[in-house]
Design a protein around this motif. Structure first.
Motif, short mmCIF file in Angstrom:
data_model
loop_
_atom_site.label_atom_id
_atom_site.label_comp_id
_atom_site.label_asym_id
_atom_site.label_seq_id
_atom_site.Cartn_x
_atom_site.Cartn_y
_atom_site.Cartn_z
N MET A 34 0.82 -1.20 0.00
CA MET A 34 0.00 0.00 0.00
C MET A 34 0.86 1.25 0.00
SD MET A 34 -3.10 -1.06 -0.06
CE MET A 34 -3.97 0.47 0.33
N GLY A 35 0.34 2.30 -0.62
CA GLY A 35 1.08 3.55 -0.67
C GLY A 35 0.18 4.75 -0.53
N TRP A 36 0.80 5.85 -0.16
CA TRP A 36 0.15 7.17 -0.15
C TRP A 36 0.91 8.07 -1.12
CZ3 TRP A 36 -4.35 8.47 2.18
CH2 TRP A 36 -4.83 7.65 3.21
N PHE A 37 0.15 8.78 -1.93
CA PHE A 37 0.69 9.76 -2.85
C PHE A 37 -0.05 11.08 -2.63
CE2 PHE A 37 3.28 7.15 -5.73
CZ PHE A 37 2.92 5.89 -5.29
N ARG A 38 0.51 12.16 -3.15
CA ARG A 38 -0.18 13.45 -3.05
C ARG A 38 0.03 14.26 -4.32
NH1 ARG A 38 3.57 16.23 1.70
NH2 ARG A 38 5.45 16.55 0.43
N GLN A 39 -0.91 15.14 -4.56
CA GLN A 39 -0.82 16.00 -5.73
C GLN A 39 -1.26 17.41 -5.34
OE1 GLN A 39 -2.88 14.60 -9.24
NE2 GLN A 39 -1.58 15.86 -10.56
N ALA A 40 -0.34 18.35 -5.46
CA ALA A 40 -0.63 19.75 -5.21
C ALA A 40 -1.07 20.42 -6.51
CB ALA A 40 0.60 20.44 -4.64
N PRO A 41 -1.79 21.53 -6.44
CA PRO A 41 -2.24 22.21 -7.66
C PRO A 41 -1.07 22.55 -8.57
CG PRO A 41 -3.34 23.11 -5.75
CD PRO A 41 -2.29 22.18 -5.22
N GLY A 42 -1.19 22.18 -9.84
CA GLY A 42 -0.18 22.50 -10.82
C GLY A 42 1.06 21.62 -10.77
N LYS A 43 1.02 20.59 -9.91
CA LYS A 43 2.18 19.71 -9.79
C LYS A 43 1.80 18.28 -10.11
CE LYS A 43 4.71 22.46 -6.39
NZ LYS A 43 5.46 22.43 -5.10
N GLU A 44 2.81 17.47 -10.38
CA GLU A 44 2.57 16.06 -10.64
C GLU A 44 2.32 15.32 -9.33
OE1 GLU A 44 5.25 15.51 -14.70
OE2 GLU A 44 5.75 14.41 -12.89
N ARG A 45 1.66 14.18 -9.46
CA ARG A 45 1.45 13.34 -8.29
C ARG A 45 2.79 12.81 -7.82
NH1 ARG A 45 -3.50 9.18 -8.43
NH2 ARG A 45 -4.40 11.17 -9.07
N GLU A 46 3.02 12.87 -6.51
CA GLU A 46 4.30 12.44 -5.97
C GLU A 46 4.12 11.40 -4.86
OE1 GLU A 46 6.68 15.31 -3.90
OE2 GLU A 46 5.01 16.04 -2.68
N PHE A 47 5.11 10.56 -4.74
CA PHE A 47 5.13 9.53 -3.71
C PHE A 47 5.31 10.16 -2.33
CE2 PHE A 47 5.99 5.68 -1.55
CZ PHE A 47 7.14 5.85 -0.79
N VAL A 48 4.57 9.64 -1.34
CA VAL A 48 4.72 10.10 0.04
C VAL A 48 5.26 8.99 0.92
CG1 VAL A 48 3.52 10.99 2.06
CG2 VAL A 48 2.85 11.78 -0.22
N ALA A 49 4.56 7.85 0.93
CA ALA A 49 4.96 6.75 1.82
C ALA A 49 4.37 5.45 1.29
CB ALA A 49 4.48 7.01 3.24
N ALA A 50 5.01 4.34 1.67
CA ALA A 50 4.50 3.02 1.30
C ALA A 50 4.81 2.04 2.41
CB ALA A 50 5.11 2.55 -0.02
N ILE A 51 4.06 0.93 2.40
CA ILE A 51 4.23 -0.09 3.43
C ILE A 51 4.03 -1.45 2.78
CG2 ILE A 51 1.78 0.03 4.11
CD1 ILE A 51 2.77 -0.38 7.04
N THR A 52 4.86 -2.42 3.20
CA THR A 52 4.75 -3.76 2.65
C THR A 52 3.47 -4.44 3.12
OG1 THR A 52 6.10 -4.57 4.48
CG2 THR A 52 7.24 -4.03 2.41
N TRP A 53 3.15 -5.57 2.50
CA TRP A 53 1.87 -6.23 2.74
C TRP A 53 1.67 -6.59 4.21
CZ3 TRP A 53 1.23 -11.24 4.61
CH2 TRP A 53 2.42 -11.98 4.77
N ASN A 54 2.76 -6.90 4.91
CA ASN A 54 2.64 -7.31 6.32
C ASN A 54 3.08 -6.22 7.29
OD1 ASN A 54 5.34 -7.34 5.80
ND2 ASN A 54 5.69 -9.46 6.41
N GLY A 55 3.43 -5.06 6.76
CA GLY A 55 3.82 -3.95 7.63
C GLY A 55 5.24 -3.99 8.12
N ASP A 56 6.04 -4.95 7.65
CA ASP A 56 7.40 -5.10 8.16
C ASP A 56 8.34 -3.99 7.70
OD1 ASP A 56 7.89 -8.74 8.40
OD2 ASP A 56 6.72 -7.29 9.57
N SER A 57 8.06 -3.42 6.55
CA SER A 57 8.94 -2.36 6.03
C SER A 57 8.10 -1.18 5.56
CB SER A 57 9.79 -2.88 4.86
OG SER A 57 10.69 -3.86 5.30
N THR A 58 8.68 0.00 5.74
CA THR A 58 8.03 1.23 5.28
C THR A 58 9.03 2.06 4.48
OG1 THR A 58 8.58 2.33 7.36
CG2 THR A 58 6.39 1.33 7.20
N TYR A 59 8.50 2.92 3.63
CA TYR A 59 9.32 3.75 2.76
C TYR A 59 8.71 5.16 2.76
CZ TYR A 59 10.14 -1.00 1.07
OH TYR A 59 10.40 -2.35 1.00
#
Length: 126
Positions: A34-59
């Motif tokens: 799973m991941g979270w992304f964000r998009q501000a006005p006039g900008k491209e969608r950007e990566f914010v955070a992600a987590i593995t299927w079991n929660g063991d690792s985050t980015y």
């Protein structure tokens, strides 16, 4: 295919906190990275955070490290993004997304995801 619905957005002053939730339906969330992304006005969608299927690792993207925390509760089919020390530059629409890729750095790429929520507005005032 999994359906995703974000909630918890809103207006907050700089330095404040918000917690976004992403509720999944249709399939069990444990089958997805799973991941979270964000998009501000006039900008491209950007990566914010992600987590593995079991929660063991985050980015995290560098700009949110130490301020944001991604977590998941597979029993509740929900993913969270706790956002602390918010800054005006965090203002954006925040999207959660599900990927068939269960782990690894590929989770930082938008094209790794095939299901997206409708987005939640986060506005940080100065």
């Amino acid at each position: 295919q999994v359906q995703l619905v974000e909630s918890g957005g809103g207006l907050v002053q700089a330095g404040g906190s918000l917690r976004l939730s992403c509720a999944a339906s249709g399939r069990t969330l444990s089958a997805y990275g799973m991941g979270w992304f964000r998009q501000a006005p006039g900008k491209e969608r950007e990566f914010v955070a992600a987590i593995t299927w079991n929660g063991d690792s985050t980015y995290y993207t560098n700009s949110v490290k130490g301020r944001f925390t991604i977590s998941r509760d597979n029993a509740k089919n929900t993913v969270y993004l706790q956002m602390n020390s918010l800054k005006p530059e965090d203002t954006a629409i925040y999207y959660c997304a599900a990927s068939a890729i269960l782990s690894g750095g590929s989770l930082s790429r938008p094209n790794a995801y095939n299901s997206w929520g409708q987005g939640a507005q986060v506005t940080v005032s100065s």
